[in-house]
Scaffold this motif. Structure first.
Motif, short mmCIF file in Angstrom:
data_model
loop_
_atom_site.label_atom_id
_atom_site.label_comp_id
_atom_site.label_asym_id
_atom_site.label_seq_id
_atom_site.Cartn_x
_atom_site.Cartn_y
_atom_site.Cartn_z
N ARG A 62 0.84 -1.20 0.00
CA ARG A 62 0.00 0.00 0.00
C ARG A 62 0.87 1.25 0.00
O ARG A 62 0.59 2.22 -0.71
CB ARG A 62 -0.92 -0.01 1.22
CG ARG A 62 -1.75 1.25 1.35
CD ARG A 62 -2.79 1.13 2.43
NE ARG A 62 -3.78 0.12 2.08
CZ ARG A 62 -4.91 -0.08 2.76
NH1 ARG A 62 -5.17 0.66 3.81
NH2 ARG A 62 -5.76 -1.01 2.40
N THR A 66 0.68 3.71 -3.22
CA THR A 66 0.12 5.03 -2.95
C THR A 66 1.11 6.12 -3.31
O THR A 66 0.78 7.08 -4.03
CB THR A 66 -0.29 5.16 -1.47
OG1 THR A 66 -1.28 4.18 -1.17
CG2 THR A 66 -0.85 6.54 -1.18
N GLU A 131 -6.87 13.52 -3.60
CA GLU A 131 -6.77 12.23 -4.30
C GLU A 131 -7.41 11.10 -3.50
O GLU A 131 -7.32 9.94 -3.89
CB GLU A 131 -5.29 11.90 -4.57
CG GLU A 131 -4.60 12.85 -5.53
CD GLU A 131 -5.20 12.78 -6.93
OE1 GLU A 131 -5.36 11.66 -7.45
OE2 GLU A 131 -5.53 13.85 -7.48
N ILE A 133 -6.68 10.27 -0.26
CA ILE A 133 -5.74 9.62 0.65
C ILE A 133 -5.62 10.39 1.95
O ILE A 133 -5.30 11.59 1.95
CB ILE A 133 -4.34 9.48 0.01
CG1 ILE A 133 -4.41 8.68 -1.29
CG2 ILE A 133 -3.36 8.85 0.99
CD1 ILE A 133 -4.87 7.25 -1.12
N CYS A 164 -1.75 4.72 5.40
CA CYS A 164 -2.74 5.62 4.81
C CYS A 164 -4.09 4.94 4.63
O CYS A 164 -4.20 3.71 4.56
CB CYS A 164 -2.23 6.17 3.48
SG CYS A 164 -2.27 4.97 2.13
N ASP A 166 -7.12 4.89 1.98
CA ASP A 166 -7.54 5.25 0.63
C ASP A 166 -9.07 5.26 0.62
O ASP A 166 -9.71 4.21 0.61
CB ASP A 166 -7.00 4.25 -0.39
CG ASP A 166 -7.27 4.68 -1.83
OD1 ASP A 166 -8.11 5.59 -2.02
OD2 ASP A 166 -6.65 4.12 -2.75
N ARG A 167 -9.65 6.44 0.61
CA ARG A 167 -11.10 6.56 0.72
C ARG A 167 -11.82 6.15 -0.57
O ARG A 167 -13.04 6.00 -0.59
CB ARG A 167 -11.48 8.00 1.10
CG ARG A 167 -10.85 8.43 2.44
CD ARG A 167 -11.15 9.86 2.77
NE ARG A 167 -12.54 10.06 3.09
CZ ARG A 167 -13.08 9.84 4.29
NH1 ARG A 167 -12.32 9.37 5.28
NH2 ARG A 167 -14.35 10.06 4.51
N GLN A 168 -11.06 5.95 -1.64
CA GLN A 168 -11.65 5.50 -2.89
C GLN A 168 -11.58 3.99 -3.06
O GLN A 168 -12.12 3.43 -4.00
CB GLN A 168 -10.95 6.18 -4.07
CG GLN A 168 -11.08 7.70 -4.06
CD GLN A 168 -10.26 8.36 -5.14
OE1 GLN A 168 -9.45 7.72 -5.79
NE2 GLN A 168 -10.47 9.66 -5.34
N SER A 169 -10.88 3.35 -2.11
CA SER A 169 -10.71 1.90 -2.20
C SER A 169 -11.90 1.17 -1.60
O SER A 169 -12.53 1.65 -0.66
CB SER A 169 -9.42 1.50 -1.48
OG SER A 169 -9.33 0.08 -1.38
#
Length: 445
Positions: A62, A66, A131, A133, A164, A166-169
């Motif tokens: 990750r 990232t 992005e 993160i 981190c 990742d709010r898009q993951s």
């Protein structure tokens, strides 16, 4: 070490020169590129026990993926990596030193240096947040200065995105065993409860802690003394590190907007006294906690100006104190301590009464037992030293209404200030209205 990064240069490789240090789940080596002969840092994953191995690999992958996709001058670039090697590794530019090293060497940093570094970090973290993160592990050791002439030379960069979010993951979990994740001294309170449900304000909190560390030279854990920070930064640090995330700066952009004028030397307010008087007027006219927070911020930013404090704080009444208490739970306690320190010595009788009114109102508002005791001690001291009957009578009225733990606080304050107790005996018949424990101390002194 063969480079397996998808960049068409698989023939390139790095030769390990010497072990640099081991930290966390990584072993850092100084290495040299085969063609350019440039020195870099190679981070090799420490696999750990079989139980931890997959967890460590997930975190390592990750971190690399990232940082590889976050293309910003303020984020440490990944030069090469290989997940197939055992252990997996990646290469990054060799830093000159970390912010932690700089604080250790300097003791504390100047306002100008701190603002310059934090603004660079804010730019990088704002980009990461945009992005999707959230870093979750910002600390001085993860903020590095790249040397002149190197990749992004002379730039402060943020490193170590291994924790981190990742709010898009689709995946929100690194581990089931590490509920908190991160470094305790810089972690937001909500991150202790559930690190997987934090947002931008967790990084805001960490940056507030880092600012405190830079400006005071003191580790921010387990406690902070905001008065160790230059007055122009007190509001920033205080608001960024509020325990309640809803009271912090809600975004990196908000924090940056407040820091930028300080960094460029622009005054936030042309006339702090006039600003305070205006805000006090707004509070008395019905302004709420948001106005109280602005007033508190202005006082903290000008806490070194004793004349301002002597002129403005006596204007505080119960309404103002209640607004401050709603804005920040420890605001009244801090202002009691601040005003106590600037009201030592002799004053005209009329001003003594105004000092007393401040501490009487603060006593009625604060939830802090320590602040209540400080208020009583101050009232005893100024009343006795000025032989002021008004202060004595108000103090006796205050004592008459006490019960429970506030009686114990009053008894403790009286025993600490026995010189002032004899002055209270002159109240005569009013002694009978006092709680028995307080009356006994006064009568026996």
């Amino acid at each position: 070490m063969n480079d397996d990064k998808s960049n068409g240069r698989k023939e390139d490789y790095y030769e390990l020169v010497s072990h640099f240090k081991t930290e966390g789940q990584g072993e850092l080596w100084i290495a040299r590129h085969s063609k350019t002969n440039k020195e870099v840092i190679v981070k090799k994953l420490l696999l750990g026990s079989s139980q931890q191995q997959q967890e460590n690999i997930t975190r390592f992958n990750r971190e690399v993926r990232t940082q590889s996709r976050l293309l910003h001058a303020g984020i440490m670039p990944i030069l090469a990596y290989n997940f197939d090697d055992s252990p997996p590794w990646y290469a990054m530019p060799k830093a000159e030193h970390s912010l932690a090293d700089l604080i250790k060497e300097e003791g504390k940093l100047s306002s100008e240096t701190t603002a310059e570094i934090i603004l660079a970090v804010l730019d990088a973290i704002e980009y990461a947040h945009n992005e999707g993160i959230v870093h979750r592990d910002l600390k001085p050791a993860n903020i590095l200065l790249l040397p002149e002439g190197s990749y992004f030379g002379g730039q402060w960069v943020v490193a170590d995105f291994g924790l981190c979010l990742d709010r898009q993951s689709q995946s929100t979990t690194i581990t089931k065993t590490q509920t908190g994740l991160g470094s305790i001294a810089y972690m937001a309170p909500e991150q202790f409860k559930d690190a997987h449900r934090v947002g931008a304000t967790a990084d805001v909190y960490a940056l507030g802690q880092i600012m405190y560390h830079c400006l005071s030279g003191e580790h921010p854990f387990p406690t902070r003394d905001i008065m160790r920070v230059p007055s122009s930064f007190r509001y920033l640090v205080h608001k960024a590190t509020e325990n309640d995330r809803e009271r912090r700066f809600l975004s990196i952009a908000e924090l940056k907007a407040e820091l930028a004028p300080i960094a460029t030397g622009e005054a936030k307010y042309e006339n702090a006294r006039k600003q305070c008087e205006t805000l006090i007027g707004e509070i008395n006219a019905g302004g709420g906690a948001s106005v109280g927070l602005k007033l508190y911020a202005t006082i903290l930013q000008n806490a070194s100006d004793q004349q301002l404090l002597l002129e403005v704080l006596p204007l505080f009444n119960l309404t103002v104190f209640e607004s401050l208490q709603q804005a920040s739970r420890d605001a009244v306690e801090r202002l009691v301590s601040l005003y106590d320190s600037v009201t030592e010595g002799a004053f005209p009788f009329s001003f003594v009464d105004r000092i007393a009114d401040f501490f009487l109102a603060a006593f009625s508002t604060t939830d802090s037992l320590a602040a209540k005791r400080q208020c009583i001690e101050k009232l005893l001291q100024i009343g006795y030293s000025h032989n002021r009957f008004y202060v004595r009578d108000e103090l006796m009225s205050l004592f008459s209404g006490l019960d429970g733990e506030t009686v114990a606080i009053a008894v403790d304050a009286l025993n600490r200030n026995l010189d002032g107790v004899a002055y209270l005996r002159e109240s005569g018949g009013r002694l009978v209205s006092l709680p028995a424990a307080i009356r006994r101390v006064i009568e026996s002194a």
